[in-house]
Design a protein around this motif. Structure first.
Motif, PDB file in Angstrom:
ATOM      1  N   VAL A 405       0.852  -1.201   0.000  1.00 45.24           N
ATOM      2  CA  VAL A 405       0.000   0.000   0.000  1.00 45.24           C
ATOM      3  C   VAL A 405       0.878   1.238   0.000  1.00 45.24           C
ATOM      4  CG1 VAL A 405      -1.879  -1.165   1.236  1.00 45.24           C
ATOM      5  CG2 VAL A 405      -0.140   0.088   2.533  1.00 45.24           C
ATOM      6  N   GLY A 406       0.236   2.366  -0.305  1.00 50.64           N
ATOM      7  CA  GLY A 406       0.892   3.656  -0.159  1.00 50.64           C
ATOM      8  C   GLY A 406       0.437   4.310   1.124  1.00 50.64           C
ATOM      9  N   VAL A 407       1.379   4.685   1.952  1.00 52.79           N
ATOM     10  CA  VAL A 407       1.091   5.321   3.235  1.00 52.79           C
ATOM     11  C   VAL A 407       1.503   6.789   3.145  1.00 52.79           C
ATOM     12  CG1 VAL A 407       1.730   5.374   5.680  1.00 52.79           C
ATOM     13  CG2 VAL A 407       1.320   3.192   4.543  1.00 52.79           C
ATOM     14  N   ARG A 415       4.665   6.686   0.676  1.00 47.35           N
ATOM     15  CA  ARG A 415       5.796   5.762   0.656  1.00 47.35           C
ATOM     16  C   ARG A 415       5.253   4.345   0.515  1.00 47.35           C
ATOM     17  NH1 ARG A 415       5.241   6.986   6.072  1.00 47.35           N
ATOM     18  NH2 ARG A 415       5.275   5.241   7.549  1.00 47.35           N
ATOM     19  N   VAL A 416       6.014   3.501  -0.162  1.00 46.16           N
ATOM     20  CA  VAL A 416       5.610   2.125  -0.415  1.00 46.16           C
ATOM     21  C   VAL A 416       5.875   1.286   0.825  1.00 46.16           C
ATOM     22  CG1 VAL A 416       5.953   0.098  -1.876  1.00 46.16           C
ATOM     23  CG2 VAL A 416       6.140   2.395  -2.858  1.00 46.16           C
ATOM     24  N   VAL A 417       4.812   0.671   1.347  1.00 46.05           N
ATOM     25  CA  VAL A 417       4.925  -0.168   2.540  1.00 46.05           C
ATOM     26  C   VAL A 417       4.388  -1.557   2.216  1.00 46.05           C
ATOM     27  CG1 VAL A 417       4.198  -0.496   4.941  1.00 46.05           C
ATOM     28  CG2 VAL A 417       4.708   1.811   4.086  1.00 46.05           C
ATOM     29  N   ALA A 418       5.158  -2.572   2.530  1.00 47.74           N
ATOM     30  CA  ALA A 418       4.756  -3.958   2.296  1.00 47.74           C
ATOM     31  C   ALA A 418       4.386  -4.618   3.608  1.00 47.74           C
ATOM     32  CB  ALA A 418       5.878  -4.737   1.619  1.00 47.74           C
ATOM     33  N   HIS A 419       3.174  -5.161   3.691  1.00 44.50           N
ATOM     34  CA  HIS A 419       2.740  -5.951   4.842  1.00 44.50           C
ATOM     35  C   HIS A 419       2.900  -7.422   4.467  1.00 44.50           C
ATOM     36  CE1 HIS A 419       0.866  -2.033   5.445  1.00 44.50           C
ATOM     37  NE2 HIS A 419       0.739  -2.342   6.720  1.00 44.50           N
ATOM     38  N   VAL A 437      13.521  -6.080   0.510  1.00 42.68           N
ATOM     39  CA  VAL A 437      13.642  -4.816  -0.219  1.00 42.68           C
ATOM     40  C   VAL A 437      14.632  -4.980  -1.381  1.00 42.68           C
ATOM     41  CG1 VAL A 437      14.451  -2.433  -0.061  1.00 42.68           C
ATOM     42  CG2 VAL A 437      12.993  -3.384   1.740  1.00 42.68           C
ATOM     43  N   ALA A 438      15.745  -5.613  -1.119  1.00 44.25           N
ATOM     44  CA  ALA A 438      16.741  -5.827  -2.165  1.00 44.25           C
ATOM     45  C   ALA A 438      16.199  -6.737  -3.269  1.00 44.25           C
ATOM     46  CB  ALA A 438      18.005  -6.436  -1.556  1.00 44.25           C
ATOM     47  N   HIS A 439      15.397  -7.703  -2.891  1.00 44.38           N
ATOM     48  CA  HIS A 439      14.795  -8.609  -3.870  1.00 44.38           C
ATOM     49  C   HIS A 439      13.922  -7.830  -4.851  1.00 44.38           C
ATOM     50  CE1 HIS A 439      12.963 -12.197  -5.551  1.00 44.38           C
ATOM     51  NE2 HIS A 439      11.753 -11.763  -5.192  1.00 44.38           N
ATOM     52  N   VAL A 440      13.124  -6.901  -4.343  1.00 45.43           N
ATOM     53  CA  VAL A 440      12.295  -6.072  -5.227  1.00 45.43           C
ATOM     54  C   VAL A 440      13.188  -5.205  -6.107  1.00 45.43           C
ATOM     55  CG1 VAL A 440      10.575  -4.233  -5.316  1.00 45.43           C
ATOM     56  CG2 VAL A 440      10.346  -6.081  -3.643  1.00 45.43           C
ATOM     57  N   LEU A 444      12.691  -5.088 -10.086  1.00 46.82           N
ATOM     58  CA  LEU A 444      12.000  -3.895 -10.578  1.00 46.82           C
ATOM     59  C   LEU A 444      12.909  -2.678 -10.448  1.00 46.82           C
ATOM     60  CD1 LEU A 444       8.513  -4.449  -8.860  1.00 46.82           C
ATOM     61  CD2 LEU A 444       9.148  -5.047 -11.219  1.00 46.82           C
ATOM     62  N   ASN A 445      12.439  -1.554 -10.944  1.00 47.61           N
ATOM     63  CA  ASN A 445      13.205  -0.317 -10.789  1.00 47.61           C
ATOM     64  C   ASN A 445      13.365   0.033  -9.312  1.00 47.61           C
ATOM     65  OD1 ASN A 445      13.525  -0.001 -13.505  1.00 47.61           O
ATOM     66  ND2 ASN A 445      11.957   1.564 -13.735  1.00 47.61           N
ATOM     67  N   ALA A 446      14.455   0.726  -9.000  1.00 46.67           N
ATOM     68  CA  ALA A 446      14.793   1.001  -7.600  1.00 46.67           C
ATOM     69  C   ALA A 446      13.701   1.790  -6.878  1.00 46.67           C
ATOM     70  CB  ALA A 446      16.120   1.755  -7.530  1.00 46.67           C
ATOM     71  N   HIS A 447      13.011   2.687  -7.604  1.00 45.90           N
ATOM     72  CA  HIS A 447      12.014   3.510  -6.924  1.00 45.90           C
ATOM     73  C   HIS A 447      10.783   2.717  -6.498  1.00 45.90           C
ATOM     74  CE1 HIS A 447      10.671   3.859 -11.205  1.00 45.90           C
ATOM     75  NE2 HIS A 447       9.493   3.731 -10.646  1.00 45.90           N
ATOM     76  N   LYS A 448      10.677   1.459  -6.947  1.00 48.31           N
ATOM     77  CA  LYS A 448       9.528   0.633  -6.581  1.00 48.31           C
ATOM     78  C   LYS A 448       9.785  -0.209  -5.326  1.00 48.31           C
ATOM     79  CE  LYS A 448       7.923   0.502 -11.344  1.00 48.31           C
ATOM     80  NZ  LYS A 448       7.521  -0.300 -12.520  1.00 48.31           N
ATOM     81  N   ARG A 449      10.981  -0.120  -4.785  1.00 46.98           N
ATOM     82  CA  ARG A 449      11.286  -0.881  -3.575  1.00 46.98           C
ATOM     83  C   ARG A 449      10.466  -0.367  -2.393  1.00 46.98           C
ATOM     84  NH1 ARG A 449      17.664  -0.079  -3.245  1.00 46.98           N
ATOM     85  NH2 ARG A 449      16.896   2.030  -3.700  1.00 46.98           N
ATOM     86  N   PRO A 450       9.995  -1.254  -1.532  1.00 41.59           N
ATOM     87  CA  PRO A 450       9.312  -0.792  -0.312  1.00 41.59           C
ATOM     88  C   PRO A 450      10.256   0.037   0.543  1.00 41.59           C
ATOM     89  CG  PRO A 450       8.922  -3.136  -0.686  1.00 41.59           C
ATOM     90  CD  PRO A 450       9.988  -2.720  -1.660  1.00 41.59           C
ATOM     91  N   ARG A 451       9.717   1.122   1.070  1.00 40.86           N
ATOM     92  CA  ARG A 451      10.482   1.919   2.034  1.00 40.86           C
ATOM     93  C   ARG A 451      10.386   1.321   3.427  1.00 40.86           C
ATOM     94  NH1 ARG A 451      12.950   6.769   0.048  1.00 40.86           N
ATOM     95  NH2 ARG A 451      12.496   6.761  -2.181  1.00 40.86           N
TER      96      ARG A 451
END
Length: 475
Positions: A405-407, A415-419, A437-440, A444-451
């Motif tokens: 989700v986006g928080v 910011r991208v948050v993964a539950h 996070v590194a796996h994403v 994918l592009n770096a900006h798509k990594r969960p924060r």
């Protein structure tokens, strides 16, 4: 004029079999039983069907289609208020086939006799006549009636037949519900239009699908839950090798499951994309190599485009996310009695807004990355689809479930948050979060990594199993 079911009515496939549960008809027998119901249907313009996964449902729908009546499939598990809304909103004048007494709502019932036979006499129903009124899930209010013409249904089915090489030599098998587009329109009317065998297996167990292939099924329809259960039953999965085509739809097929099924069955599962309003508009062709996470290219007659929130074009570069709009011959005529919904759904230049966000690559392959309302994340000037991040995370062995989700964030906007729900044997902690996070970032592009990665015991869900992302986004 159009004959919606020429495979059934044309006489060329008289001995082809339709098996629903324990009931088996030849085409001739089904046609005769449906024709015998015609006089009882004659007084009614629009009829409801208590759409259980049964032979009576198939007979009721076929009889109504041949009689030129408009069909309203009613989910058998519809609650009392939903049932009342569907019947009142649709204006259904009668039930066709059996319905429980407590659900009849005072409407008359057109009775069916599976053993009756009558000669079929074509009525010459116009192509632009309504074939069905199918109700949406109602995720944004009361369900809306989607008006589908006979021409639209025919166009959608013929386009899929072309994409999949689907014809009268095939036998289709599935265990899907018969009150929505996937199971009823594709899974019943599709077979009868093309003249191929049909086998509804009842409960969609791995053993039932394996048995269907042993009895000659060549094309199998399923949803990710069905395919997941098949992947967990290697012997049954191996029995699917003689089939020609395995098709998944209604939800994304996780990439690890796609790979596992290829290993067990010898087939790359083809995915497709559609909705009640459009029928199937995108499909992986049978002559193409399936790609995990991608739903293929537009079927014949369909065009697609991506737009941003301001209506500007989004490039088809395989990475940029945009709102998916479509047009073509299989689209709805409109929402029943809802000019407001029609106005919201269509652009000024005639494209239908699907409400989904997608990525399109330079070759025209599409990846659906979520709903615009909850899955389009705007972070640091980038537009990110939650679905593609979820798909990548599900490819990590530690992850069993995930919701992205986006928080709200004062710097990034969102910011991208993964539950993340972990698989047994994995321990939550900073090291694993960094690894995810590194796996994403690798895929994918770096900006798509969960924060941020939040490890949770479970995801909040509705009674129907849909993840409640709004509850997660508020945290």
């Amino acid at each position: 004029m159009t004959d919606l079911l020429p495979g059934l009515t044309g006489g060329a496939h008289a001995t082809t079999q339709v098996r629903i549960g324990t009931t088996t008809w030849t085409y001739d027998e089904l046609l005769g039983a449906a024709a015998a119901a015609g006089p009882g249907l004659a007084p009614y313009r629009r009829v409801a069907v208590h759409a259980t996964p049964s032979a009576t449902t198939v007979l009721a729908v076929v009889a109504a289609v041949l009689a030129g009546a408009e069909v309203v499939p009613v989910p058998p598990d519809a609650g009392r208020s939903e049932l009342a809304h569907l019947l009142a909103d649709s204006g259904a004048e009668a039930w066709v086939g059996p319905v429980p007494a407590d659900r009849a709502s005072g409407l008359p019932t057109v009775r069916l006799d599976p053993d009756a036979r009558a000669p079929y006499e074509p009525l010459g129903v116009p192509a632009d006549a309504t074939a069905m009124v199918v109700y949406t899930s109602g995720t944004t209010g009361l369900p809306k009636g989607v008006v589908l013409s006979r021409r639209a249904v025919a166009a959608g089915l013929d386009a899929l037949a072309g994409a999949w090489g689907w014809d009268s030599r095939d036998t289709l098998a599935h265990g899907l519900p018969l009150f929505h587009v996937h199971g009823l329109v594709l899974g019943v009317l599709g077979a009868l239009r093309l003249g191929c065998g049909l086998r509804h297996v009842g409960k969609p167990t791995p053993a039932a699908y394996a048995d269907a292939v042993r009895h000659g099924a060549t094309v199998l329809f399923g949803v990710p839950t069905v395919w997941s259960r098949i992947a967990a039953s290697p012997d049954d999965a191996d029995a699917l090798r003689p089939a020609r085509l395995l098709v998944s739809g209604s939800a994304p097929l996780p990439a690890p499951l796609h790979d596992r099924l290829r290993e067990l069955t010898g087939h790359g599962v083809v995915e497709r994309y559609g909705m009640s309003e459009t029928l199937v508009t995108l499909a992986t062709r049978a002559d193409a190599e399936p790609r995990a996470g991608w739903v293929g290219v537009p079927v014949a007659g369909v065009e697609t485009r991506l737009r941003d929130e301001d209506g500007r074009p989004v490039p088809h570069d395989g990475d940029a996310v945009g709102q998916l709009e479509v047009r073509g011959p299989s689209l709805l005529d409109g929402y029943l009695g809802r000019p407001d919904a029609d106005a919201d759904a269509w652009t000024a230049d005639g494209w239908f807004r699907t409400g989904d966000v997608a990525v399109v690559d330079p070759d025209g392959w599409h990846r659906i990355v979520g709903r615009a309302s909850v899955d389009l994340i705007k972070s640091g000037g980038y537009r990110i689809g939650a679905g593609e991040v979820e798909t990548v995370l599900l490819g990590h062995p530690a992850v069993v479930e995930v919701a992205v989700v986006g928080v709200p964030d004062p710097d990034l906007g969102q910011r991208v948050v993964a539950h993340v729900v972990l698989r047994d044997g994995y321990a939550a902690g900073d090291a694993l979060a960094a690894e995810l996070v590194a796996h994403v970032g690798t895929e994918l592009n770096a900006h798509k990594r969960p924060r941020e990665v939040r490890f949770v015991a479970g995801l909040p869900r509705t009674a129907l199993g849909k993840v409640q992302k709004a509850a997660l986004s508020a945290g």
